[in-house]
Motif scaffolding. Structure first.
Motif, PDB file in Angstrom:
ATOM      1  N   VAL A 202       1.299  -5.054  -6.958  1.00 44.33           N
ATOM      2  CA  VAL A 202       2.028  -6.173  -6.358  1.00 44.33           C
ATOM      3  C   VAL A 202       1.346  -6.547  -5.051  1.00 44.33           C
ATOM      4  O   VAL A 202       1.082  -5.678  -4.212  1.00 44.33           O
ATOM      5  N   GLU A 203       1.035  -7.825  -4.887  1.00 47.28           N
ATOM      6  CA  GLU A 203       0.414  -8.320  -3.660  1.00 47.28           C
ATOM      7  C   GLU A 203       1.345  -9.323  -2.991  1.00 47.28           C
ATOM      8  O   GLU A 203       1.883 -10.221  -3.638  1.00 47.28           O
ATOM      9  N   ASN A 204       1.526  -9.140  -1.690  1.00 47.57           N
ATOM     10  CA  ASN A 204       2.328 -10.077  -0.899  1.00 47.57           C
ATOM     11  C   ASN A 204       1.433 -11.251  -0.520  1.00 47.57           C
ATOM     12  O   ASN A 204       0.568 -11.140   0.352  1.00 47.57           O
ATOM     13  N   THR A 205       1.630 -12.365  -1.204  1.00 52.90           N
ATOM     14  CA  THR A 205       0.805 -13.546  -0.969  1.00 52.90           C
ATOM     15  C   THR A 205       1.468 -14.546  -0.027  1.00 52.90           C
ATOM     16  O   THR A 205       0.903 -15.611   0.239  1.00 52.90           O
ATOM     17  N   GLY A 206       2.664 -14.208   0.474  1.00 48.62           N
ATOM     18  CA  GLY A 206       3.360 -15.098   1.394  1.00 48.62           C
ATOM     19  C   GLY A 206       3.154 -14.675   2.830  1.00 48.62           C
ATOM     20  O   GLY A 206       2.209 -13.956   3.178  1.00 48.62           O
ATOM     21  N   PRO A 237       2.712  -9.205   4.879  1.00 45.20           N
ATOM     22  CA  PRO A 237       1.880 -10.292   4.351  1.00 45.20           C
ATOM     23  C   PRO A 237       0.421  -9.855   4.205  1.00 45.20           C
ATOM     24  O   PRO A 237      -0.164  -9.256   5.110  1.00 45.20           O
ATOM     25  N   GLY A 238      -0.153 -10.144   3.025  1.00 41.11           N
ATOM     26  CA  GLY A 238      -1.534  -9.775   2.763  1.00 41.11           C
ATOM     27  C   GLY A 238      -1.721  -8.384   2.191  1.00 41.11           C
ATOM     28  O   GLY A 238      -2.814  -8.057   1.714  1.00 41.11           O
ATOM     29  N   GLU A 239      -0.690  -7.549   2.232  1.00 45.60           N
ATOM     30  CA  GLU A 239      -0.820  -6.194   1.694  1.00 45.60           C
ATOM     31  C   GLU A 239      -0.585  -6.177   0.187  1.00 45.60           C
ATOM     32  O   GLU A 239       0.118  -7.029  -0.368  1.00 45.60           O
ATOM     33  N   SER A 240      -1.165  -5.184  -0.470  1.00 43.11           N
ATOM     34  CA  SER A 240      -0.917  -4.961  -1.891  1.00 43.11           C
ATOM     35  C   SER A 240      -0.718  -3.470  -2.112  1.00 43.11           C
ATOM     36  O   SER A 240      -1.214  -2.647  -1.331  1.00 43.11           O
ATOM     37  N   ARG A 241       0.004  -3.141  -3.173  1.00 41.70           N
ATOM     38  CA  ARG A 241       0.269  -1.729  -3.473  1.00 41.70           C
ATOM     39  C   ARG A 241       0.387  -1.552  -4.971  1.00 41.70           C
ATOM     40  O   ARG A 241       0.933  -2.399  -5.682  1.00 41.70           O
ATOM     41  N   SER A 242      -0.146  -0.439  -5.442  1.00 41.31           N
ATOM     42  CA  SER A 242      -0.074  -0.118  -6.866  1.00 41.31           C
ATOM     43  C   SER A 242       1.119   0.784  -7.127  1.00 41.31           C
ATOM     44  O   SER A 242       1.421   1.688  -6.333  1.00 41.31           O
TER      45      SER A 242
END
Length: 360
Positions: A202-206, A237-242
């Motif tokens: 999941v990536e926070n694109t906002g 914002p801008g972070e992603s995590r598996s």
């Protein structure tokens, strides 16, 4: 030999009023948000500022040791680790965002069992992007230690708290899901279902922080994430995590339908919810029901064996009946032949062949 400084960062405490750590010299301390009079009940500083605006605040450093200690003070960009815990960049990494917005003294000296309130200021640059920006403030002590190879290393121990700054403007929460993979784990007991593991990113694109929650459904099983007792899964914002979600009680039905249903949440600084659209991603998989097929094969073999035995018995019974019929037919034919022979002998003397006495 002295090796470059290695940072050992104590966990940042989220939602509680204090954090503490101990150095090699048994120095113990805590760092909390504060007001002019001392530590307050905040665990995290949350503030909303316009671009170009500033805000003054305070932190309290409490020395729980028996000696006077001088603590280094620092601010740095904040981030969440893979397990969902907040941290700040180590001192050998340069900040590029909110860690640069905080101005505070370089150090503070605190007497034994004493507390010192330290002022600091957050100033948002004019061109700052709207949305959430994270930083951490820490008080640290440095010491020396020895690594596994026997070399002397510098160790920095830090304790701190989060500073979350929301820059005013259009707040748009959004996210994306990618890298979905599902794997089935077979149960060799044909009367028990197996399980599935689904991985995704999941990536926070906002531009707003998101608290990631959802449900993974695979066939007949379902599981929520994060599980009860697990750390909150917050994305800046801008972070992603598996994520990897284990789903139990999944029966193998060749093609097993599945989905990841994400329902993340966001909020304003007052705690009120900000609308975030739910999203689903396909997580179907193929699962061959090997144990069940083996049981079915065994049943079919037993049925086939019984059917074969029955056919053999029926064929043998038919042969016996045919042999009996043939034997009965042969016996009847023989009896008829004997009767015919006897009748022929009884008609062998024609008229005029009477015994000699009668002819005289």
């Amino acid at each position: 030999m002295t090796v470059a400084l290695a940072a050992v960062v104590a966990p940042f405490i989220v939602g509680v009023p204090a954090a503490s750590a101990a150095s090699a010299d048994d120095i113990t301390w805590s760092v909390t948000p504060a007001d002019e009079s001392g530590a307050d009940d905040r665990g995290v500083i949350q503030q909303e500022l316009d671009p170009g605006a500033s805000r003054a605040d305070f932190l309290a450093v409490r020395n729980l040791s028996r000696t006077e200690v001088t603590f280094a003070l620092s601010a740095a960009d904040g981030y969440y680790t893979d397990n969902g815990r907040f941290n700040m960049l180590p001192s050998d990494k340069e900040s590029v965002d909110a860690g640069l917005w905080i101005d505070l003294p370089d150090s503070v000296t605190v007497g034994p069992n004493g507390t010192v309130v330290v002022p600091f200021t957050t100033t948002v640059p004019e061109g700052a992007l709207p949305g959430d920006h994270a930083a951490g403030i820490a008080a640290s002590v440095s010491s020396t230690g020895t690594d596994a190879g026997g070399s002397e290393v510098g160790v920095e121990s830090r304790v701190g708290f989060r500073v979350m700054t929301r820059v005013t403007g259009d707040i748009v929460p959004s996210y994306s899901v990618s890298g979905v993979e599902s794997r089935y784990d077979l149960s060799w007991n044909p009367f028990r279902p197996g399980s599935a593991n689904t991985s995704f990113t999941v990536e926070n694109t906002g531009n707003a922080s998101l608290l990631v929650t959802g449900t993974t459904t695979i066939g007949t099983g379902a599981a929520v994430f994060p599980i009860d007792g697990a750390p909150r899964q917050e994305l800046l914002p801008g972070e992603s995590r598996s994520f990897t979600v284990a789903v139990a009680d999944v029966w193998p039905t060749f093609f097993v339908p599945g989905s990841i249903d994400l329902t993340p949440t966001a909020s304003d600084l007052g705690g009120d919810a900000v609308d975030v659209a739910p999203q689903s991603a396909d997580a179907s998989l193929w699962a061959l029901p090997v144990p069940q097929l083996l049981v079915l094969l065994g049943v079919l073999l037993v049925v086939a064996a019984l059917f074969w035995r029955r056919r053999r018995f029926t064929a043998a019974l038919d042969r016996a009946r045919e042999e009996g019929r043939l034997a009965a037919s042969d016996s009847a034919a023989a009896s008829d032949a004997e009767l015919s022979s006897a009748a022929t002998q009884g008609r062998a003397d024609p008229a005029g062949t009477a015994p000699a006495e009668e002819r005289r």
